[in-house]
Design a protein around this motif. Structure first.
Motif, short mmCIF file in Angstrom:
data_model
loop_
_atom_site.label_atom_id
_atom_site.label_comp_id
_atom_site.label_asym_id
_atom_site.label_seq_id
_atom_site.Cartn_x
_atom_site.Cartn_y
_atom_site.Cartn_z
N GLU A 106 0.83 -1.22 0.00
CA GLU A 106 0.00 0.00 0.00
C GLU A 106 0.85 1.25 0.00
OE1 GLU A 106 -3.54 0.35 2.55
OE2 GLU A 106 -3.19 -1.76 3.01
N ILE A 107 1.96 1.20 0.75
CA ILE A 107 2.87 2.35 0.80
C ILE A 107 3.43 2.61 -0.60
CG2 ILE A 107 5.10 3.17 1.67
CD1 ILE A 107 4.44 1.50 4.26
N ALA A 108 3.86 1.52 -1.26
CA ALA A 108 4.48 1.64 -2.58
C ALA A 108 3.57 2.38 -3.56
CB ALA A 108 4.80 0.24 -3.12
N GLU A 109 2.28 2.05 -3.51
CA GLU A 109 1.34 2.65 -4.45
C GLU A 109 1.19 4.16 -4.22
OE1 GLU A 109 -2.01 0.17 -3.67
OE2 GLU A 109 -1.13 -1.52 -4.76
N ALA A 110 1.49 4.61 -3.01
CA ALA A 110 1.24 6.02 -2.67
C ALA A 110 2.51 6.88 -2.66
CB ALA A 110 0.56 6.10 -1.30
N LEU A 111 3.69 6.27 -2.87
CA LEU A 111 4.93 7.03 -2.73
C LEU A 111 5.00 8.19 -3.71
CD1 LEU A 111 7.64 4.25 -2.19
CD2 LEU A 111 6.75 5.89 -0.52
N ASP A 112 5.52 9.33 -3.20
CA ASP A 112 5.62 10.53 -4.03
C ASP A 112 6.91 11.25 -3.64
OD1 ASP A 112 5.17 12.63 -5.65
OD2 ASP A 112 3.46 13.44 -4.55
N GLY A 113 7.94 11.18 -4.47
CA GLY A 113 9.23 11.78 -4.13
C GLY A 113 10.01 10.87 -3.19
N PHE A 114 11.31 11.20 -3.00
CA PHE A 114 12.17 10.32 -2.18
C PHE A 114 11.58 10.15 -0.76
CE2 PHE A 114 15.60 9.58 0.88
CZ PHE A 114 16.08 8.39 0.37
N GLY A 128 13.65 -6.66 5.47
CA GLY A 128 13.90 -5.40 4.77
C GLY A 128 14.11 -5.64 3.28
N ASP A 129 14.84 -6.73 2.94
CA ASP A 129 15.08 -7.06 1.52
C ASP A 129 13.74 -7.30 0.82
OD1 ASP A 129 17.56 -7.03 2.57
OD2 ASP A 129 18.03 -9.14 2.16
N GLU A 130 12.85 -8.02 1.50
CA GLU A 130 11.58 -8.38 0.90
C GLU A 130 10.69 -7.13 0.76
OE1 GLU A 130 10.68 -10.89 -0.64
OE2 GLU A 130 8.48 -10.76 -0.71
N VAL A 131 10.70 -6.27 1.76
CA VAL A 131 9.92 -5.02 1.68
C VAL A 131 10.42 -4.21 0.48
CG1 VAL A 131 9.54 -2.78 2.82
CG2 VAL A 131 9.27 -4.91 4.12
N GLU A 132 11.75 -4.15 0.33
CA GLU A 132 12.32 -3.40 -0.80
C GLU A 132 11.87 -4.01 -2.14
OE1 GLU A 132 16.44 -2.34 -0.27
OE2 GLU A 132 16.78 -2.41 -2.42
N ARG A 133 11.88 -5.33 -2.19
CA ARG A 133 11.47 -6.02 -3.43
C ARG A 133 10.00 -5.72 -3.75
NH1 ARG A 133 8.85 -9.82 -5.41
NH2 ARG A 133 7.99 -10.47 -3.41
N ILE A 134 9.15 -5.77 -2.72
CA ILE A 134 7.71 -5.54 -2.94
C ILE A 134 7.48 -4.12 -3.46
CG2 ILE A 134 5.49 -5.24 -1.74
CD1 ILE A 134 6.36 -7.53 0.15
N ILE A 135 8.19 -3.17 -2.86
CA ILE A 135 7.98 -1.77 -3.27
C ILE A 135 8.46 -1.56 -4.70
CG2 ILE A 135 8.63 0.63 -2.79
CD1 ILE A 135 8.69 -0.14 0.18
N PRO A 140 7.78 0.62 -9.79
CA PRO A 140 9.17 0.60 -10.26
C PRO A 140 9.82 1.99 -10.31
CG PRO A 140 7.74 -0.68 -11.72
CD PRO A 140 6.85 0.03 -10.75
N LYS A 141 9.02 3.05 -10.36
CA LYS A 141 9.61 4.39 -10.49
C LYS A 141 9.89 5.03 -9.13
CE LYS A 141 7.77 5.81 -14.95
NZ LYS A 141 6.32 5.81 -15.15
N ALA A 142 9.44 4.38 -8.05
CA ALA A 142 9.53 5.01 -6.73
C ALA A 142 10.99 5.25 -6.33
CB ALA A 142 8.86 4.13 -5.69
N GLU A 143 11.22 6.39 -5.66
CA GLU A 143 12.55 6.68 -5.09
C GLU A 143 12.43 6.48 -3.60
OE1 GLU A 143 14.89 10.27 -6.26
OE2 GLU A 143 12.96 10.69 -7.21
N PHE A 144 13.18 5.52 -3.07
CA PHE A 144 13.00 5.21 -1.65
C PHE A 144 14.22 4.49 -1.09
CE2 PHE A 144 12.39 0.60 -1.87
CZ PHE A 144 12.22 0.43 -3.23
N ALA A 145 14.29 4.43 0.22
CA ALA A 145 15.28 3.60 0.91
C ALA A 145 14.55 2.86 2.02
CB ALA A 145 16.37 4.47 1.52
#
Ligand code: UDX
Length: 434
Positions: A106-114, A128-135, A140-145
């Motif tokens: 759900e977070i991934a769908e809403a991300l806007d900017g880093f 953490g690896d799996e959360v990163e993979r899901i996002i 695919p365009k999201a900027e995140f850490a």
């Protein structure tokens, strides 16, 4: 900083309220609309000393708000904390990560900017690896850490623990993400108050489990030493002081008792064993700790039966304290549950009191006479048993106790009374490790 806290349970609420108190802008999110409505009406769904005031003052200052709209909260946020539950999965003991992974999507769908996505929930190594993979897969365009930042809050002291931590652990390999985290925690480590320990993400995930497993080991160690003390005629409190003053050992978490319980130690030790199994690195010490602690809880039931003269069939036993520790209403894995069941299996009638835990206790225990008043529980009982060291039970009138009991037996599983005083009042006194 603008922070979205996903999950308004224990960890989410305490962390959200404390971050807002530092001056950050915090929105706490929860799927449960009735919980959000209650929070917006000023009701706090959990019992934690000081939390109601902290929430009220920060809501008033407009730094803290509550919503069920995850997407809106995430869009505005610099950092999104995942603080959802990770209960033990029924059957196999692995941590259930479905809430955490659901939140990630759900977070991934809403991300806007880093945006920094921070795992605060206690999660096994590799989450953490799996959360990163899901996002990445969802957006695919999201900027995140994705960062791991485990919490070390004790129930009943959570606000103090949050504001004065021994350390803050941050696991990340992403410099931009680390900058955001340093900014968020600046009020805590500024002036060298609490060290910020930066490490790899996997390291941070494991640190949480290793810490809790070590503390569970420390408690279990002193509990077994207490058993030995009883046999050899020593006092475990003296041993605890004698070893605890050695700085390498440290004096905390050396109180012998009926075994650890609560929402963390039992769940996290078992989850660590599962990880150990998966990675083929057996943790034999922790295996022993889990087994010893499980046995201990029922053994405490047998200790009470022996203290009461060997037979409790048809007799009333007074249980003072039900929660796994004081200043909480939490009954999860409380030693009182196993002790009461063992006594019931031996034919006893249980009268139990607790200042905060009775409502929760009703959900897990059957056929118990519940009361808020210790004197009502004690009336006519064949033994009074202190299971939780609530302040309200620390200074009971022991003469009155002897008069009310059918048989003058006090079993003090938390070592909060003085043997001399109990005996002077005419009680037969049984404690732990002395
Ligand atoms: C624990 C950790 O302390 C915290 O850092 C982590 O994040 C969550 O788990 P909590 O479960 O709230 O916190 O309670 P804690 O005060 O640690 O006590 C846990 C259990 O150990 C209780 O049942 C307590 O009675 C028992 N305990 C603790 C002892 O029997 N003896 C001790 O000396 C200390």
């Amino acid at each position: 900083m603008r922070i979205a806290m996903i999950g308004s349970g224990y960890v989410g609420l305490v962390s959200g309220a404390c971050f807002s108190d530092f001056g950050h802008d915090v929105v706490c999110v929860d799927k449960d609309e009735s919980k959000i409505a209650a929070l917006n009406a000023g009701e706090i769904p959990i019992f934690e000393p000081g939390l109601d005031h902290l929430v009220a003052s920060n809501v008033k200052a407009k730094r803290l708000s509550f919503t069920a709209d995850l997407a809106a909260a995430v869009r505005e946020a610099d950092a999104v904390f995942i603080a959802v539950g990770t209960p033990s999965r029924r059957g196999d003991g692995y941590a259930d990560l479905s809430y955490a992974y659901g939140a990630a999507q759900e977070i991934a769908e809403a991300l806007d900017g880093f945006t920094v996505i921070v795992n605060k929930s206690t999660v096994p190594v590799g989450t953490g690896d799996e959360v990163e993979r899901i996002i990445r897969e969802t957006n695919p365009k999201a900027e995140f850490a994705v960062i791991s930042n485990p919490e070390f809050l004790r129930e009943g002291a959570a606000i103090a623990d949050f504001k004065h931590p021994d350390r803050i652990v941050i696991g990340s390999e992403d410099e931009r993400g680390l900058e955001v985290m340093r900014e968020i925690y600046r009020p805590l480590f500024l002036g060298g108050k609490s060290p910020l320990v930066e490490m790899s993400r996997r390291g941070a995930e494991l640190t949480k489990y290793a810490g809790n497993a070590f503390l569970a080991t420390k408690i279990t160690f002193i509990n077994e030493i207490a058993d030995l003390c009883e046999k050899v005629g020593a006092d475990v409190r003296e041993i605890a002081r004698g070893i605890g003053l050695d700085n390498r050992i440290g004096s905390k978490f050396l109180n012998a008792g009926p075994g650890y319980g609560g929402s963390c130690f039992p769940k996290d030790t078992i989850a660590l064993l599962k990880t150990a199994q998966d990675f083929e690195a057996p943790q034999r010490i922790v295996e022993a700790v889990v087994a010893v602690n499980d046995n201990r809880k029922r053994a405490m039931g047998r200790k009470v039966i022996a203290a009461a003269g060997g037979d409790v069939r048809g007799k009333r036993v007074a249980i003072l304290g039900l929660t796994f520790k004081p200043n909480t209403d939490d009954m999860r894995d409380s030693p009182s549950i196993a002790i009461i069941r063992a006594l019931q299996d031996a034919g006893a009638t249980i009268a139990a009191c607790d200042p905060e835990g009775v409502d929760q206790a009703r959900k897990v225990l059957d056929d118990v006479i519940f009361t808020d008043d210790p004197w009502e529980a004690i009336e006519g009982a064949t033994a009074a048993v202190i299971v939780t060291e609530w302040d309200a039970y620390r200074a009971l009138d022991l003469r009155r106790m002897r008069e009310r009991l059918a048989q003058p037996v006090l079993v003090d599983l938390r070592n909060i009374y003085d043997r001399g005083a109990a005996e002077a009042a005419g009680l037969v006194y049984h404690a732990i490790g002395r």
